[in-house]
Design a protein around this motif. Structure first.
Motif, PDB file in Angstrom:
ATOM      1  N   ASP A   1       0.939  26.765 -21.098  1.00 48.68           N
ATOM      2  CA  ASP A   1       2.081  26.398 -20.240  1.00 48.68           C
ATOM      3  C   ASP A   1       2.905  25.296 -20.900  1.00 48.68           C
ATOM      4  N   ARG A   2       2.220  24.278 -21.435  1.00 45.02           N
ATOM      5  CA  ARG A   2       2.934  23.168 -22.101  1.00 45.02           C
ATOM      6  C   ARG A   2       3.658  23.657 -23.354  1.00 45.02           C
ATOM      7  N   LEU A   3       2.986  24.519 -24.095  1.00 44.79           N
ATOM      8  CA  LEU A   3       3.600  25.062 -25.317  1.00 44.79           C
ATOM      9  C   LEU A   3       4.891  25.789 -24.952  1.00 44.79           C
ATOM     10  N   ILE A   4       4.814  26.647 -23.926  1.00 40.88           N
ATOM     11  CA  ILE A   4       5.982  27.450 -23.555  1.00 40.88           C
ATOM     12  C   ILE A   4       7.101  26.547 -23.039  1.00 40.88           C
ATOM     13  N   ALA A   5       6.732  25.505 -22.314  1.00 38.68           N
ATOM     14  CA  ALA A   5       7.743  24.567 -21.818  1.00 38.68           C
ATOM     15  C   ALA A   5       8.484  23.893 -22.982  1.00 38.68           C
TER      16      ALA A   5
ATOM     17  N   ASP B   1      -7.580  15.715 -25.853  1.00 38.96           N
ATOM     18  CA  ASP B   1      -6.400  15.151 -25.201  1.00 38.96           C
ATOM     19  C   ASP B   1      -5.363  16.276 -25.134  1.00 38.96           C
ATOM     20  N   LEU B   2      -4.846  16.575 -23.926  1.00 39.15           N
ATOM     21  CA  LEU B   2      -3.982  17.739 -23.735  1.00 39.15           C
ATOM     22  C   LEU B   2      -2.771  17.737 -24.674  1.00 39.15           C
ATOM     23  N   GLU B   3      -2.002  16.642 -24.676  1.00 42.30           N
ATOM     24  CA  GLU B   3      -0.778  16.632 -25.495  1.00 42.30           C
ATOM     25  C   GLU B   3      -1.104  16.750 -26.980  1.00 42.30           C
ATOM     26  N   ALA B   4      -2.202  16.104 -27.401  1.00 39.90           N
ATOM     27  CA  ALA B   4      -2.587  16.187 -28.820  1.00 39.90           C
ATOM     28  C   ALA B   4      -2.953  17.630 -29.171  1.00 39.90           C
ATOM     29  N   CYS B   5      -3.573  18.327 -28.223  1.00 42.42           N
ATOM     30  CA  CYS B   5      -3.957  19.727 -28.470  1.00 42.42           C
ATOM     31  C   CYS B   5      -2.707  20.606 -28.568  1.00 42.42           C
ATOM     32  N   VAL B   6      -1.729  20.343 -27.682  1.00 34.23           N
ATOM     33  CA  VAL B   6      -0.473  21.121 -27.735  1.00 34.23           C
ATOM     34  C   VAL B   6       0.240  20.838 -29.062  1.00 34.23           C
ATOM     35  N   ASP B   7       0.272  19.580 -29.462  1.00 34.50           N
ATOM     36  CA  ASP B   7       0.892  19.230 -30.754  1.00 34.50           C
ATOM     37  C   ASP B   7       0.208  19.983 -31.899  1.00 34.50           C
ATOM     38  N   ALA B   8      -1.130  20.003 -31.846  1.00 36.10           N
ATOM     39  CA  ALA B   8      -1.888  20.670 -32.920  1.00 36.10           C
ATOM     40  C   ALA B   8      -1.596  22.170 -32.923  1.00 36.10           C
TER      41      ALA B   8
END
Ligand code: 5GP
Length: 200
Positions: A30-34, A176-183
């Motif tokens: 969801d975060r990636l798509i956003a 960490d959610l944001e770090a995972c999305v960044d990765a």
């Protein structure tokens, strides 16, 4: 999109995202798509399991009967039985989106992931790990959507998935959610999938 067009000739990139239940795959996607500005599309699976509270038919899943699932079989890119229910990816919308040059993400289990690799050898297989087995169990219980027996079944399945994930191309840890999305975004860029995600 012609159903006979070879998957590998389509301009978009197919990405499989797997990980144990409770590891946060859906939130990561969801975060990636956003952040992806329309360059990434998530495929909507069909399943025979009942909707959970808050899930929307046609958005979270296509909820179908076992008979309807059987009738779809020929149109599925992959399918598997997970936790006693059947799940599968309708091939048509995936072809369409890949034909339009998009990055298409399938959030599916490892059995499905390996079927996709057979059919689409250049698909990128990404596995998301929990920081530890204890954290995974805690997240599953905290989610409160499953009774003890279901949590135990999901944990047993998680151990099998983690074992099988050694055959995946990339492993990420959702600490960490944001770090995972960044990765994940960095991984997609590295593999020439939907370049420029997150730059907008
Ligand atoms: P849940 O019922 O918790 O939404 O999903 C259970 C498991 O089924 C998760 O591991 C999820 O990734 C997997 N899954 C969801 N859709 C599909 C699909 O279309 N194909 C396969 N093979 N697995 C799926």
């Amino acid at each position: 999109m012609e159903a006979t067009t070879a998957w590998s000739t389509l301009p978009g990139r197919l990405v499989v995202l797997s990980g144990a239940s409770g590891v946060g795959k859906s939130t990561v996607v969801d975060r990636l798509i956003a952040r992806a500005g329309g360059k990434v599309r998530r495929s909507i699976s069909a399943t025979t399991r009942a909707p959970r509270e808050g899930e929307i038919p046609g958005v979270d899943y296509f909820f179908v009967s076992p008979e309807e699932f059987d009738a779809m079989r020929g149109d599925l890119l992959e399918s598997a039985e997970v936790h006693g229910s059947r799940y599968g990816t309708p091939a048509g919308p995936v072809r369409e989106a890949l034909g339009a040059g998009l990055c298409v993400i399938l959030v599916i289990d490892v059995q499905g992931g390996f079927q996709v690799r057979e059919k689409v050898p250049d698909a990128l297989l990404v596995f998301i790990q929990a920081p530890s087995p204890d954290v995974l169990e805690h997240r599953l219980r905290e989610r409160g959507t499953d009774d003890d027996a279901a949590v135990a079944r999901r944990l047993a399945n998680a151990r099998r998935e983690i074992e099988a994930s050694r055959g995946y191309d990339v492993q990420l840890v959702n600490d960490d959610l944001e770090a995972c999305v960044d990765a994940l975004i960095a991984t997609l860029a590295e593999h020439n999938c939907a370049e420029g995600i997150g730059d907008d």
